[in-house]
Write a protein that holds these residues in place. Structure first.
Motif, PDB file in Angstrom:
ATOM      1  N   SER A   1       0.819  -1.219   0.000  1.00 48.59           N
ATOM      2  CA  SER A   1       0.000   0.000   0.000  1.00 48.59           C
ATOM      3  C   SER A   1       0.848   1.263   0.000  1.00 48.59           C
ATOM      4  O   SER A   1       0.377   2.337  -0.400  1.00 48.59           O
ATOM      5  CB  SER A   1      -0.929  -0.002   1.219  1.00 48.59           C
ATOM      6  OG  SER A   1      -0.191   0.151   2.429  1.00 48.59           O
ATOM      7  N   GLU A   2       2.094   1.161   0.454  1.00 47.30           N
ATOM      8  CA  GLU A   2       2.978   2.323   0.520  1.00 47.30           C
ATOM      9  C   GLU A   2       4.012   2.342  -0.611  1.00 47.30           C
ATOM     10  O   GLU A   2       4.919   3.159  -0.627  1.00 47.30           O
ATOM     11  CB  GLU A   2       3.695   2.329   1.876  1.00 47.30           C
ATOM     12  CG  GLU A   2       2.735   2.447   3.059  1.00 47.30           C
ATOM     13  CD  GLU A   2       3.435   2.262   4.400  1.00 47.30           C
ATOM     14  OE1 GLU A   2       4.643   1.892   4.386  1.00 47.30           O
ATOM     15  OE2 GLU A   2       2.785   2.472   5.441  1.00 47.30           O
ATOM     16  N   TRP A   3       3.866   1.448  -1.541  1.00 48.41           N
ATOM     17  CA  TRP A   3       4.842   1.273  -2.620  1.00 48.41           C
ATOM     18  C   TRP A   3       4.426   2.073  -3.843  1.00 48.41           C
ATOM     19  O   TRP A   3       3.243   2.149  -4.196  1.00 48.41           O
ATOM     20  CB  TRP A   3       4.935  -0.215  -2.956  1.00 48.41           C
ATOM     21  CG  TRP A   3       5.886  -0.606  -4.049  1.00 48.41           C
ATOM     22  CD1 TRP A   3       7.169  -0.196  -4.216  1.00 48.41           C
ATOM     23  CD2 TRP A   3       5.613  -1.526  -5.127  1.00 48.41           C
ATOM     24  NE1 TRP A   3       7.728  -0.798  -5.328  1.00 48.41           N
ATOM     25  CE2 TRP A   3       6.794  -1.621  -5.906  1.00 48.41           C
ATOM     26  CE3 TRP A   3       4.505  -2.271  -5.499  1.00 48.41           C
ATOM     27  CZ2 TRP A   3       6.877  -2.436  -7.036  1.00 48.41           C
ATOM     28  CZ3 TRP A   3       4.586  -3.086  -6.606  1.00 48.41           C
ATOM     29  CH2 TRP A   3       5.755  -3.159  -7.369  1.00 48.41           C
ATOM     30  N   ASN A   4       5.406   2.654  -4.546  1.00 52.31           N
ATOM     31  CA  ASN A   4       5.095   3.484  -5.722  1.00 52.31           C
ATOM     32  C   ASN A   4       5.192   2.725  -7.041  1.00 52.31           C
ATOM     33  O   ASN A   4       5.106   3.325  -8.110  1.00 52.31           O
ATOM     34  CB  ASN A   4       6.030   4.700  -5.768  1.00 52.31           C
ATOM     35  CG  ASN A   4       7.474   4.317  -6.087  1.00 52.31           C
ATOM     36  OD1 ASN A   4       7.840   3.137  -6.057  1.00 52.31           O
ATOM     37  ND2 ASN A   4       8.300   5.313  -6.378  1.00 52.31           N
ATOM     38  N   GLY A   5       5.387   1.402  -6.980  1.00 54.25           N
ATOM     39  CA  GLY A   5       5.455   0.610  -8.202  1.00 54.25           C
ATOM     40  C   GLY A   5       6.843   0.513  -8.811  1.00 54.25           C
ATOM     41  O   GLY A   5       6.990  -0.008  -9.919  1.00 54.25           O
ATOM     42  N   GLU A   6       7.875   0.985  -8.103  1.00 55.14           N
ATOM     43  CA  GLU A   6       9.232   0.925  -8.642  1.00 55.14           C
ATOM     44  C   GLU A   6       9.803  -0.475  -8.447  1.00 55.14           C
ATOM     45  O   GLU A   6       9.927  -0.956  -7.324  1.00 55.14           O
ATOM     46  CB  GLU A   6      10.127   1.953  -7.948  1.00 55.14           C
ATOM     47  CG  GLU A   6      11.535   1.994  -8.516  1.00 55.14           C
ATOM     48  CD  GLU A   6      12.431   2.975  -7.777  1.00 55.14           C
ATOM     49  OE1 GLU A   6      13.604   3.093  -8.163  1.00 55.14           O
ATOM     50  OE2 GLU A   6      11.963   3.606  -6.819  1.00 55.14           O
ATOM     51  N   MET A   7      10.174  -1.122  -9.575  1.00 56.22           N
ATOM     52  CA  MET A   7      10.709  -2.487  -9.521  1.00 56.22           C
ATOM     53  C   MET A   7      12.214  -2.417  -9.267  1.00 56.22           C
ATOM     54  O   MET A   7      13.038  -2.842 -10.095  1.00 56.22           O
ATOM     55  CB  MET A   7      10.401  -3.226 -10.819  1.00 56.22           C
ATOM     56  CG  MET A   7       8.942  -3.306 -11.182  1.00 56.22           C
ATOM     57  SD  MET A   7       7.991  -4.422 -10.136  1.00 56.22           S
ATOM     58  CE  MET A   7       8.535  -6.019 -10.710  1.00 56.22           C
ATOM     59  N   ASN A   8      12.562  -1.901  -8.101  1.00 60.40           N
ATOM     60  CA  ASN A   8      13.968  -1.722  -7.734  1.00 60.40           C
ATOM     61  C   ASN A   8      14.514  -3.005  -7.138  1.00 60.40           C
ATOM     62  O   ASN A   8      13.851  -3.649  -6.320  1.00 60.40           O
ATOM     63  CB  ASN A   8      14.091  -0.576  -6.727  1.00 60.40           C
ATOM     64  CG  ASN A   8      15.529  -0.218  -6.426  1.00 60.40           C
ATOM     65  OD1 ASN A   8      16.255  -1.000  -5.806  1.00 60.40           O
ATOM     66  ND2 ASN A   8      15.958   0.953  -6.861  1.00 60.40           N
ATOM     67  N   GLU A   9      15.716  -3.377  -7.549  1.00 56.35           N
ATOM     68  CA  GLU A   9      16.289  -4.648  -7.117  1.00 56.35           C
ATOM     69  C   GLU A   9      16.457  -4.748  -5.609  1.00 56.35           C
ATOM     70  O   GLU A   9      16.512  -5.854  -5.061  1.00 56.35           O
ATOM     71  CB  GLU A   9      17.643  -4.862  -7.784  1.00 56.35           C
ATOM     72  CG  GLU A   9      18.679  -3.826  -7.425  1.00 56.35           C
ATOM     73  CD  GLU A   9      20.014  -4.053  -8.122  1.00 56.35           C
ATOM     74  OE1 GLU A   9      20.675  -5.069  -7.808  1.00 56.35           O
ATOM     75  OE2 GLU A   9      20.385  -3.220  -8.965  1.00 56.35           O
TER      76      GLU A   9
END
Length: 824
Positions: free
Chosen positions: A600-608
């Protein structure tokens, strides 16, 4: 006792010395094939001296007094650095892998022999223009000069792999280079499998509305409903053969539809560029390997310098720039393949039905030599519609009625293929208009060509477009009856019919394999597109700036924000985010709540380095499997990657698509909220078994390892640690920094196996500020420091300069090779 101990010490010491000596001997033999980049060599086949300057990244800059001499130099450097790769590409397209690898590759050889790619390449030599023939012959002579040098000077057989797989290397011929382009068409094709999958799915899901859910069309105008596949066939379907499917073999060029080509390219006109010059960014996507398929090179032709990505075995810069022009490619997803069901004559199975009655197949014998086994003789058969394929190929037998065989029509099966002439002509073009004109000769594989000159940007679909009848029974979406005149191709469309976009008013254009046009059948481009997601993120990144720079284009190439995650998570988790009091520690409910808080607090960045991408990816994978497996059974294994459009249709209940949420085998009627919750629990169980319950410390990069594996040695114990290149990476299936995952239900479904092996960004206001990089290194020799020296640059999103300045190349040279004519 003391004497025995001394003898044991001596024996152990002797064994150690023998082991060290063996290792040293092996190293010596293998290192003999390491190229010497600083030398002068007399060769036959050039008219004047050729100078090859290798910069500090081992990119060769090739100079000669005639273009033929420069192409000779390119052949020579390709053979220096990538000989094994080139030989393997040629052997693959010839259908001769089994001579080296035995029975494990026999199915690959059988299909390629049936397609007759190499025979068609040999026929195509005669239709190349004079300039292209001169380039092909000079390039082949350069490769053969390196082969002669290896033989004359005992240079370790040219590559380490040659010691393990010692087979003679035939001289290179112009047809070999043409055949490798045809092999690329094999690797980039996907419509055959799509047709078979749609037919198989229509048999399992007879409701047209539900078929439209699981195999949705890209957004745009809809098409009229088609007949279901079973109604087209009078005879019952059933598996007629049992044979290994070759697409799972590492050496196979037959890729699953999820890996049938991708890529990004975008361009800005001067009015949308901060520097006032045109901009172009391109990153073609292919399966990862060590070494990468791309090889960087610069050629100084009489028309000027050209630099960019080449494919070893092909004498052309396929992506790159000259002083006046830049070009990039993306997979167009043109529907250039059709499967036909040919009805056999019951009285004579060597005949098939045509609109004019039964007709004999065109047949010939082909012998496949197999290492350590007796040879196999194939009978190759062709109908009017194309070669007859085995039922094992992409499960064709599942949709082939009794008394029928499957034939394939495909633009790549053209015996007068001038694609090579188009590729050579593109390097000589000085303007967008000249580039588009030269691309008319391009046949296959179809691409979207994005091209810029000093003032203009353009994109055009290049490649032959089949002319189909408007009455076609399946519109090419599924196999059709081969004897029906309305199903057969009516030749090819004129080049002018290929979609093009020249100097758009907005000053920006691009392609992420998304749907480019919405034209009615039969002038359509495709019913199947490679992207419906990345394009949304690209559009936003392009529109938030009034003007762009080289760096903003690089930023877009490296962007890891998933539009898909941002759009789907609020949809599937709408009723799950806040469900009351916190559950007790250690319970599945508590673990689920922790996961939902993170998402819910994630911005969708597929960071490793983040845990959320792994939780999201595992959830979506489990969710799709939950939705479809009870309806289609084992066929669910074919849907090995999440289809965001399907998930969206189900959770928005488009045309009743929420029916997929109900589990057929259970008495209660499950809601989509129930399935989303169960799928999240499934995902967390899988994560716990694999990575533990410490969700906050998970790393996406641990699961999303880029797998640059050696196709032959990558599975050999111990040796694989030297030849494979593994890296923690960001991105995912639907990010602009695309890292396509392995998919499926295996132990490593999120390994990064398909992505940008080449990246290039060109600024024509300051051309020497242009940059590029490949995913491994220039050398194919695993003992070379250039085997993986660009791999970490690639992983970190860094680039190397793309300069046509001869002095800059010489200033940091790792070696200068001079080729001079014999007797000079």
């Amino acid at each position: 006792m003391a004497g025995l101990f001394r003898w044991l010490i001596r024996a152990t010491g002797g064994l150690i010395l023998l082991a060290v000596a063996a290792v040293c001997a092996v190293y010596f033999l293998l290192s003999r094939s390491l190229p010497d980049y600083s030398k002068t060599l007399a060769v036959e086949g050039i008219s004047a001296q050729v100078e090859i300057i290798r910069n500090n990244s081992n990119v060769p800059h090739i100079f000669g007094q005639a273009d033929e001499d420069v192409f000779f130099g390119l052949g020579y450097v390709h053979a220096q650095d990538r000989l094994w790769q080139m030989v393997m590409l040629r052997r693959t397209v010839q259908g001769r892998l089994s001579e080296v690898f035995g029975a494990r590759t026999i199915e690959i050889d059988k299909v390629l022999r049936r397609l007759d790619m190499y025979g068609l390449a040999r026929q195509s030599v005669a239709v190349q223009d004079a300039r292209t023939m001169a380039a092909l012959e000079a390039y082949a002579a350069g490769i053969n000069a390196r082969l002669k040098e290896i033989n004359d000077e005992a240079l370790g057989r040219g590559a380490p792999e040659m010691f393990l797989f010692n087979t003679p290397i035939a001289p290179w011929q112009p047809a070999d280079s043409i055949a490798i382009i045809k092999l690329m068409a094999v690797q980039l094709s996907g419509h055959l499998e799509h047709e078979v999958l749609r037919a198989r799915t229509s048999l399992a899901v007879p409701d047209p509305a539900r078929l439209a859910d699981i195999l949705p069309d890209a957004p745009g105008s809809g098409i009229a409903a088609l007949s279901d596949y079973a109604s087209l066939m009078d005879a019952p379907m059933g598996r007629q053969v049992a044979s290994a499917e070759p697409s799972g073999e590492p050496l196979s060029p037959f890729k699953r539809r999820a890996f049938a080509g991708a890529s990004n390219a975008w361009a800005a006109a001067p009015k949308r560029s901060a520097s006032g010059g045109t901009l172009l960014a391109n990153d073609p996507h292919l399966g990862f390997s060590a070494p990468a398929i791309w090889y960087l090179a610069r050629m100084e032709l009489q028309s000027g310098g050209i630099i960019g990505g080449t494919i070893p075995g092909v004498p052309a810069v396929m992506v790159g720039r000259s002083a006046k022009l830049g070009w990039g490619i993306t997979s167009s997803y043109l529907d250039d393949q059709d499967v036909f069901m040919e009805e056999l004559n019951a009285a004579n199975p060597e005949e098939y039905r045509t609109p004019d009655g039964f007709k004999p197949f065109v047949t010939r014998k082909s012998i496949i030599e197999i290492k350590d086994q007796n040879p196999v003789t194939l009978t190759l058969r062709w109908s009017d519609n194309g070669p007859i394929l085995p039922g094992s190929h992409y499960d064709l037998a599942e949709v082939t009625p009794a008394g029928h065989v499957a034939a394939l029509n495909w633009t790549a099966l053209n015996p007068e293929d001038t694609t090579m002439s188009a590729a050579i002509g593109l390097m000589y073009a000085d303007s967008v208009a000249e580039a588009l004109a030269s691309a008319e000769q391009y046949i296959a594989p179809s691409q979207n060509l994005t091209v810029v000159d000093q003032d203009t940007i353009a994109m055009k679909l290049i490649g032959a477009m089949p002319r189909r009848d408007a009455r076609h029974q399946t519109e090419g979406r599924m196999p059709s009856l081969g004897w029906r005149e309305e199903n057969r191709w009516q030749g090819l469309l004129a080049y002018s019919a290929n979609p093009e976009f020249v100097a758009p008013v907005g000053g920006l254009l691009g392609n992420t394999n998304n749907k480019t046009v919405d034209r009615p059948f039969p002038l359509h481009v495709s019913h199947v597109w490679g992207d419906t997601q990345r394009v949304n993120r690209w559009r936003r990144l392009m529109q938030i700036r009034q003007v762009h720079t080289r760096d903003s284009f690089i930023e877009a190439q490296l962007d890891t924000v998933s539009f898909t995650a941002r759009s789907l998570l609020p949809l599937i988790g709408a009723e799950l985010w806040f469900t009351g009091e916190a559950a007790p520690d250690g319970t599945p409910e508590r673990l689920r709540q922790r996961a939902l808080v993170l998402l819910s607090e994630w911005n969708g960045e597929m960071n490793e380095h983040l845990p959320e991408p792994l939780i999201y990816a595992a959830w979506l994978r489990a969710l799709q499997d939950r939705l479809i497996r009870d309806d289609i059974g084992p066929l669910a294994n074919e849907f090995d990657h999440v289809n965001p459009l399907f998930i969206e249709r189900v959770f928005r209940d488009v045309d009743g698509a929420s029916a997929w949420c109900d589990i057929r085998q259970s008495s209660p009627v499950e809601s989509c909220v129930d399935i989303a919750r169960l799928a999240l629990d499934d995902a967390l169980v899988w994560i716990e078994e694999r990575y533990g319950t410490a969700l906050e410390s998970l790393r996406w990069g641990d699961a999303h390892q880029a797998t640059h594996d050696h196709q032959v040695l990558g599975e050999v114990p111990v040796l694989r640690y030297f030849v494979n290149i593994r890296q923690s990476t960001s991105g995912g299936d639907n990010t602009l920094l695309r890292g396509r995952t392995r998919g499926g239900q295996g132990p490593n479904p999120f390994e990064n196996v398909h992505g940008a092996g080449y990246r290039g960004v060109y600024d024509f206001a300051d051309p020497d500020s242009s940059v590029f990089v490949i995913s491994t290194g220039q050398s194919g020799h695993f003992l070379s420091r250039h085997y993986d020296d660009m791999a970490q640059l690639w992983r970190r999103g860094e680039y190397i300069p793309m300069s046509l300045d001869r002095d800059l190349a010489r200033a940091a040279a790792v070696g200068v090779t001079v080729l001079r004519p014999v007797g000079e």
